[in-house]
Motif scaffolding. Structure first.
Motif, PDB file in Angstrom:
ATOM      1  N   UNK A  13      -4.341   6.354   1.226  1.00 13.70           N
ATOM      2  CA  UNK A  13      -3.463   5.309   0.696  1.00 13.70           C
ATOM      3  C   UNK A  13      -4.025   4.674  -0.566  1.00 13.70           C
ATOM      4  N   UNK A  14      -3.134   4.098  -1.335  1.00 13.03           N
ATOM      5  CA  UNK A  14      -3.523   3.461  -2.603  1.00 13.03           C
ATOM      6  C   UNK A  14      -2.978   2.039  -2.607  1.00 13.03           C
ATOM      7  N   UNK A  15      -3.843   1.115  -2.922  1.00 10.90           N
ATOM      8  CA  UNK A  15      -3.440  -0.295  -3.011  1.00 10.90           C
ATOM      9  C   UNK A  15      -2.661  -0.492  -4.319  1.00 10.90           C
ATOM     10  N   UNK A  67       1.285   5.233   0.606  1.00 10.55           N
ATOM     11  CA  UNK A  67       0.680   6.366   1.302  1.00 10.55           C
ATOM     12  C   UNK A  67       1.390   7.650   0.897  1.00 10.55           C
ATOM     13  N   UNK A  92       0.863  -1.185   0.000  1.00  6.05           N
ATOM     14  CA  UNK A  92       0.000   0.000   0.000  1.00  6.05           C
ATOM     15  C   UNK A  92       0.901   1.237   0.000  1.00  6.05           C
ATOM     16  N   UNK A 144       5.184   6.822   1.269  1.00  8.44           N
ATOM     17  CA  UNK A 144       5.609   5.680   2.087  1.00  8.44           C
ATOM     18  C   UNK A 144       5.000   4.403   1.510  1.00  8.44           C
ATOM     19  N   UNK A 168       4.137   0.563   2.182  1.00  7.74           N
ATOM     20  CA  UNK A 168       3.946  -0.378   3.286  1.00  7.74           C
ATOM     21  C   UNK A 168       3.640  -1.773   2.736  1.00  7.74           C
TER      22      UNK A 168
END
Lengths: 313, 228
Positions: free
Chosen positions: B176-178, B170, B168, B208, B210
């Protein structure tokens, strides 16, 4: 003084044999033609069936037969979340539990699923959107529940294992592939079982699937071509089961639909995947039909010898 | 009205990249690239920062911000998603940074045939400030243009997920974007693309990344992006 060696190539014997065959009687020529035709019909195998069997830490399945339900009793369903601070006690980081109506784990045609075995549980990830859940939803089953629920059977496409790379955890541990073939002649003979023309080991880190190439007899079942021109994913009847002896991994077995199929073995680092299918030498070595024919020929050959004698007058 | 706007947009996006761009010069000749028979399966997490393009064969352009003018050099790294091709080259910083800088990648490469045959999402471009040898985690990145791409309102980060279940992204502002699988068939060097909106009111921002695997958070990677 020694005699100089003959500079001509040693084709004399072949030429003499050919000349004798041409000069032979009609009966001998007919017998030879029948032998050649039978050999070709035995060795021509335009389609084959491939069986894969592997113990793997992951497998990817695309369901092609619908509707299909799996018994996922006891599963915890976790939907992905973008909330960075969210941690569910059962689903882990950035996921929340989803409550689905009973008996609603129904896969539709085209559903892509990744099945991962971990030391803690069995995880089935829906890679695309399902009927009641978003993409990346995970169905988590304890090993005991997965064992109790039984085999996960499917009709569709399967890729066993992932190409091993940095951080990979879903690789194949071990396995085999077996290729069964039936020559054209054997198809017309009742109760003639196919021959095993090639088999081999699946090694740790291979990613395996069955692909199909169109030819004059085999159109390939599916419409979606893969990256290589004219290669299609071959449909498979398969099953996924837990190991009953407590060994690591899931057992994946897949039997490909009969077609002009090949085993595709990909390994990270190779620029092109390896395509495995028997050649005519392996087919000849494994063919019980050809063995029978050669025995028959060795028996009748002495009877044909007089017909090869040069006709006089 | 919408159809007219869509038509205008399609005409604009089909135009070739600006021809007035200043061309970047290599610091060290010859052009440093390699094609190997076996893929490089390791590598970095962030492999590309670029606008997604079409299918034309326009050469690479770097959207270098004016504030990089004080740096003597910039670095361009490229990778194919199959892990078989990569290049690392340091270029002199051009004088004129008002237009996208043309990086003669295809012209200098001896493997231009391989590069142009790659899927548009199978070629990652990472442009960083300073020499390639001096790049650290804090070095700012610029966005690249590949094929006939033009600066749009969103850009893509090509990421090697290292077999994570999800990644993900951010951005500094916004939600956030998948990340999703890339369109290219072979994904060894990188396998995910995170498409993020380009912030209009910021010329420097961070993103960022993740990763999540088996319900556990992986190490966050932060990248700094400078825009024009």
């Amino acid at each position: 003084m020694t005699e100089a060696p003959d500079p001509r190539p040693p084709f004399g014997a072949i030429r003499r044999t050919l000349r004798r065959m041409v000069a032979a009687g009609k009966t001998a020529q007919f017998a030879l033609a029948i032998m050649v035709l039978l050999t070709v019909l035995i060795l021509l195998a335009p389609t084959r069936t491939i069986q894969l069997q592997a113990r793997s830490l992951s497998a990817e399945v695309q369901i092609m037969g619908e509707p299909l339900q799996w018994n996922l009793d006891g599963a915890i369903v976790c939907a992905p979340s973008l909330d960075r601070d969210l941690t569910d006690p059962d689903c882990g980081a950035m996921a929340s539990q989803l409550t689905l109506p009973d008996e609603d784990y129904e896969w539709v045609r085209g559903q892509q699923l990744r099945i991962d075995w971990t030391t803690d549980d069995l995880r089935i990830t829906s890679l695309n959107e399902g009927s009641n859940w978003p993409a990346n939803t995970v169905f988590i089953l304890s090993h005991e529940d997965a064992q109790r629920n039984g085999a996960l059977a499917f009709v569709g496409h399967v890729t066993i294992g992932q190409e091993i790379g940095a951080g990979s955890t879903g690789y194949v541990l071990e396995g085999q592939y077996t290729i069964y073939e039936q020559g054209l002649l054997a198809r017309f003979l009742p109760s003639w079982s196919p021959d095993v023309t090639r088999q081999g080991e699946i090694r740790r880190g291979d990613a395996i699937r069955i692909v199909c190439k169109r030819n004059w007899i085999s159109p390939c079942e599916d419409e979606e071509p893969l990256d290589e021109p004219r290669l299609f994913s071959n449909q498979v009847s398969g099953s996924i089961t837990m190991d009953s002896d407590g060994e690591a991994g899931i057992h994946v077995v897949g039997l490909g639909v009969e077609s002009n199929s090949m085993v595709e073995i990909a390994y990270a680092g190779r620029s092109e995947a390896l395509l495995v299918r028997p050649n005519w030498i392996q087919r000849a070595a494994a063919s019980s039909g050809l063995l029978a024919l050669s025995l028959l020929f060795s028996l009748i050959a002495p009877l044909l010898l007089p017909f090869f004698e040069k006709r006089k007058g | 009205m919408t159809a007219l706007a869509a038509g205008l947009l399609s005409v604009l996006t089909s135009l070739p990249a600006p021809s007035t761009a200043e061309e970047a010069r290599l610091v060290t000749e010859p052009f440093n690239e390699s094609v190997r028979p076996e893929a490089n399966t390791g590598g970095a997490r962030v492999v590309g920062l670029q606008f997604l393009g079409g299918s034309a064969e326009a050469d690479l352009h770097a959207l270098i911000p004016a504030r990089w003018a004080d740096a003597p050099h910039f670095c361009v790294r490229t990778n194919s998603s199959d892990g078989l091709y990569d290049s690392v080259n340091t270029y002199h910083m051009p004088q004129d940074l008002t237009a996208p800088v043309e990086v003669p990648h295809l012209r200098d490469s001896e493997h231009d045939g391989i590069i142009t045959s790659l899927h548009p999402e199978g070629f990652g471009i990472r442009i960083t400030r300073d020499d390639c040898d001096a790049v650290t985690d804090d070095t700012p990145n610029a966005l690249g243009l590949w094929r006939d791409a033009r600066p749009g309102d969103s850009f893509a980060i090509f990421v090697n997920s290292f077999d994570a279940d999800r990644v993900v992204a951010y951005p500094q502002q916004g939600s956030g974007v998948e990340c999703e699988p890339i369109g290219a068939d072979i994904s060894v060097a990188f396998d995910q693309r995170c498409v993020l909106p380009l912030p209009l009111d910021m010329t420097q921002f961070y993103v960022e990344l993740q990763p999540i695997k088996n319900g556990r958070r992986g190490r966050i990677e932060t990248i700094l992006i400078d825009t024009r």
